[in-house]
Design an enzyme around this catalytic site. Sequence first.
Site, PDB file in Angstrom:
ATOM      1  N   SER A  38       0.840  -1.199   0.000  1.00  0.00           N
ATOM      2  CA  SER A  38       0.000   0.000   0.000  1.00  0.00           C
ATOM      3  C   SER A  38       0.873   1.246   0.000  1.00  0.00           C
ATOM      4  CB  SER A  38      -0.893   0.021   1.240  1.00  0.00           C
ATOM      5  OG  SER A  38      -1.428   1.323   1.400  1.00  0.00           O
ATOM      6  N   MET A  53     -11.860   4.774  -0.724  1.00  0.00           N
ATOM      7  CA  MET A  53     -12.520   5.074   0.557  1.00  0.00           C
ATOM      8  C   MET A  53     -13.176   6.434   0.414  1.00  0.00           C
ATOM      9  SD  MET A  53      -9.538   3.535   2.955  1.00  0.00           S
ATOM     10  CE  MET A  53      -8.423   3.585   1.563  1.00  0.00           C
ATOM     11  N   HIS A 109      -8.211   1.220  -4.087  1.00  0.00           N
ATOM     12  CA  HIS A 109      -9.141   1.077  -2.961  1.00  0.00           C
ATOM     13  C   HIS A 109      -9.776   2.433  -2.695  1.00  0.00           C
ATOM     14  CE1 HIS A 109      -9.495   0.194   1.683  1.00  0.00           C
ATOM     15  NE2 HIS A 109     -10.678   0.279   1.095  1.00  0.00           N
ATOM     16  N   HIS A 158      -1.209  -1.355  -4.304  1.00  0.00           N
ATOM     17  CA  HIS A 158      -2.473  -0.957  -3.679  1.00  0.00           C
ATOM     18  C   HIS A 158      -2.484   0.561  -3.489  1.00  0.00           C
ATOM     19  CE1 HIS A 158      -6.023  -1.754  -1.112  1.00  0.00           C
ATOM     20  NE2 HIS A 158      -5.553  -0.804  -0.315  1.00  0.00           N
ATOM     21  N   GLY A 180      -8.719   4.291   6.903  1.00  0.00           N
ATOM     22  CA  GLY A 180      -8.344   5.694   7.094  1.00  0.00           C
ATOM     23  C   GLY A 180      -6.858   5.914   7.313  1.00  0.00           C
ATOM     24  N   PHE A 181      -6.203   4.973   7.984  1.00  0.00           N
ATOM     25  CA  PHE A 181      -4.799   5.198   8.342  1.00  0.00           C
ATOM     26  C   PHE A 181      -4.005   3.898   8.284  1.00  0.00           C
ATOM     27  CE2 PHE A 181      -7.402   8.410  10.338  1.00  0.00           C
ATOM     28  CZ  PHE A 181      -6.735   9.587   9.986  1.00  0.00           C
ATOM     29  N   GLY A 182      -2.734   4.029   7.919  1.00  0.00           N
ATOM     30  CA  GLY A 182      -1.821   2.897   7.975  1.00  0.00           C
ATOM     31  C   GLY A 182      -1.288   2.713   9.390  1.00  0.00           C
ATOM     32  N   GLY A 183      -0.590   1.599   9.591  1.00  0.00           N
ATOM     33  CA  GLY A 183       0.121   1.393  10.842  1.00  0.00           C
ATOM     34  C   GLY A 183      -0.726   0.985  12.035  1.00  0.00           C
ATOM     35  N   ASP A 234      -4.585   3.769  -2.138  1.00  0.00           N
ATOM     36  CA  ASP A 234      -5.676   4.180  -1.249  1.00  0.00           C
ATOM     37  C   ASP A 234      -6.153   5.587  -1.576  1.00  0.00           C
ATOM     38  OD1 ASP A 234      -6.056   1.967   0.655  1.00  0.00           O
ATOM     39  OD2 ASP A 234      -3.941   2.327   1.123  1.00  0.00           O
ATOM     40  N   GLY A 256       1.111  -2.150   4.056  1.00  0.00           N
ATOM     41  CA  GLY A 256       1.690  -0.819   3.925  1.00  0.00           C
ATOM     42  C   GLY A 256       2.964  -0.711   4.733  1.00  0.00           C
ATOM     43  N   SER A 257       2.798  -0.506   6.038  1.00  0.00           N
ATOM     44  CA  SER A 257       3.974  -0.314   6.890  1.00  0.00           C
ATOM     45  C   SER A 257       4.896  -1.527   6.884  1.00  0.00           C
ATOM     46  CB  SER A 257       3.548   0.060   8.316  1.00  0.00           C
ATOM     47  OG  SER A 257       2.439  -0.694   8.731  1.00  0.00           O
ATOM     48  N   MET A 303     -11.791  -5.524   5.347  1.00  0.00           N
ATOM     49  CA  MET A 303     -10.910  -4.613   6.079  1.00  0.00           C
ATOM     50  C   MET A 303     -10.602  -5.215   7.447  1.00  0.00           C
ATOM     51  SD  MET A 303     -10.066  -2.080   4.183  1.00  0.00           S
ATOM     52  CE  MET A 303      -9.188  -1.162   5.459  1.00  0.00           C
ATOM     53  N   ASP A 329      -6.797  -6.164   4.331  1.00  0.00           N
ATOM     54  CA  ASP A 329      -6.106  -4.870   4.308  1.00  0.00           C
ATOM     55  C   ASP A 329      -6.134  -4.271   5.706  1.00  0.00           C
ATOM     56  OD1 ASP A 329      -5.124  -2.331   3.772  1.00  0.00           O
ATOM     57  OD2 ASP A 329      -6.798  -1.728   2.496  1.00  0.00           O
ATOM     58  N   GLY A 330      -4.939  -4.094   6.264  1.00  0.00           N
ATOM     59  CA  GLY A 330      -4.827  -3.415   7.551  1.00  0.00           C
ATOM     60  C   GLY A 330      -4.138  -4.265   8.604  1.00  0.00           C
ATOM     61  N   GLY A 331      -2.955  -3.847   9.032  1.00  0.00           N
ATOM     62  CA  GLY A 331      -2.273  -4.542  10.114  1.00  0.00           C
ATOM     63  C   GLY A 331      -1.686  -5.886   9.726  1.00  0.00           C
ATOM     64  N   MET A 342      -8.694   8.457  -0.607  1.00  0.00           N
ATOM     65  CA  MET A 342      -9.505   8.894   0.543  1.00  0.00           C
ATOM     66  C   MET A 342      -9.990  10.319   0.309  1.00  0.00           C
ATOM     67  SD  MET A 342      -7.181   7.572   3.700  1.00  0.00           S
ATOM     68  CE  MET A 342      -6.463   5.925   3.742  1.00  0.00           C
TER      69      MET A 342
HETATM   70  C1  DX5 Z   1      -6.089   1.836   5.538  1.00  0.00           C
HETATM   71  C2  DX5 Z   1      -5.694   1.492   4.128  1.00  0.00           C
HETATM   72  C3  DX5 Z   1      -4.598   0.500   4.053  1.00  0.00           C
HETATM   73  C4  DX5 Z   1      -3.327   0.905   4.755  1.00  0.00           C
HETATM   74  C5  DX5 Z   1      -2.738  -0.345   5.340  1.00  0.00           C
HETATM   75  O1  DX5 Z   1      -7.290   2.519   5.508  1.00  0.00           O
HETATM   76  O2  DX5 Z   1      -6.797   0.968   3.415  1.00  0.00           O
HETATM   77  O3  DX5 Z   1      -4.362   0.085   2.722  1.00  0.00           O
HETATM   78  O4  DX5 Z   1      -2.375   1.529   3.929  1.00  0.00           O
HETATM   79  O5  DX5 Z   1      -1.605  -0.011   6.067  1.00  0.00           O
HETATM   80  P1  DX5 Z   1      -0.929  -1.045   7.072  1.00  0.00           P
HETATM   81  O6  DX5 Z   1      -0.522  -2.249   6.268  1.00  0.00           O
HETATM   82  O7  DX5 Z   1       0.228  -0.270   7.596  1.00  0.00           O
HETATM   83  O8  DX5 Z   1      -1.940  -1.386   8.123  1.00  0.00           O
HETATM   84 ZN    ZN Z   2      -6.393   0.045   1.441  1.00  0.00          ZN
END
Ligand code: DX5
Ligand code: ZN
Length: 223
Positions: free
Chosen positions: A8, A66, A64, A31, A140-143, A33, A195-196, A135, A173-175, A35
């Site tokens: 991501s 959002m 993706h 990927h 909304g946010f990575g990490g 994102d 992502g992270s 999800m 997607d996420g964590g 938003m």
């Molecule tokens: C969050 C995004 C993800 C995000 C995942 O809303 O849809 O794609 O970048 O980031 P990580 O892998 O760090 O949780």
């Molecule tokens: Zn995403």
Amino acid sequence: MSARINPSILSADFVNFERDFASIAGADLIHVDVMDNHFVPNLTFGQPMVARMQQVTPLPLDVHLMIENPERWAVGYAEAGVFSVTFHAEATENPIEVARNIRAAGARAGVALKPGTDVDPYLEMLAEFDQLLIMTVEPGFGGQSLIEHTLAKVTKARRKIDQEALDVWLQVDGGIDEGNIERVAQLGADTFVAGSAVFKATDRDAQIQRLRNLANAGISHRH
Ligand code: DX5
Ligand code: ZN
């Protein structure tokens, strides 16, 4: 079935996307994102930037959305030549119509579910989609850390996809990281956004391969 790893770019350098794409050349898809600061409390970029990204990378883009009102916006992303466009179920009353319009514009159509959204109604219309995105954090946010209860939906969706032999990719997607990807793959996911977990690595391509190997091990241990 072989696992796909989709880094991501929410975790990339926003003024150096082209350079960062080169650091993840071993990815399956990228990927992206989108938003709008309404559907989620964060803002990234829109269709012109995504269209330009697809021009500078040979990798397929996995968009993706959002955003609110995917009826209005989703087709424009498909027309930019991206590989897939995934919109949120919570943002529309007409998911089937949105998906049909995305497919008609030449992209694969995905539907995404927030952690609190029940998967059952969407299992009944799964053939309308090419990808189901579960999800595993609040969008909304990575990490953020993976929310465990979302994984029950992965198990359920995998059962349905296999029973009906559907060509639907099951994305999470996420964590997602090296500590949980094998288990999530064993439960049924085949397409992994990270992502992270990718961008923090000094050798990102090596990290992608490591995540892919772990996911493939999980897939091969499914019952
Ligand atoms: C969050 C995004 C993800 C995000 C995942 O809303 O849809 O794609 O970048 O980031 P990580 O892998 O760090 O949780
Ligand atoms: Zn995403």
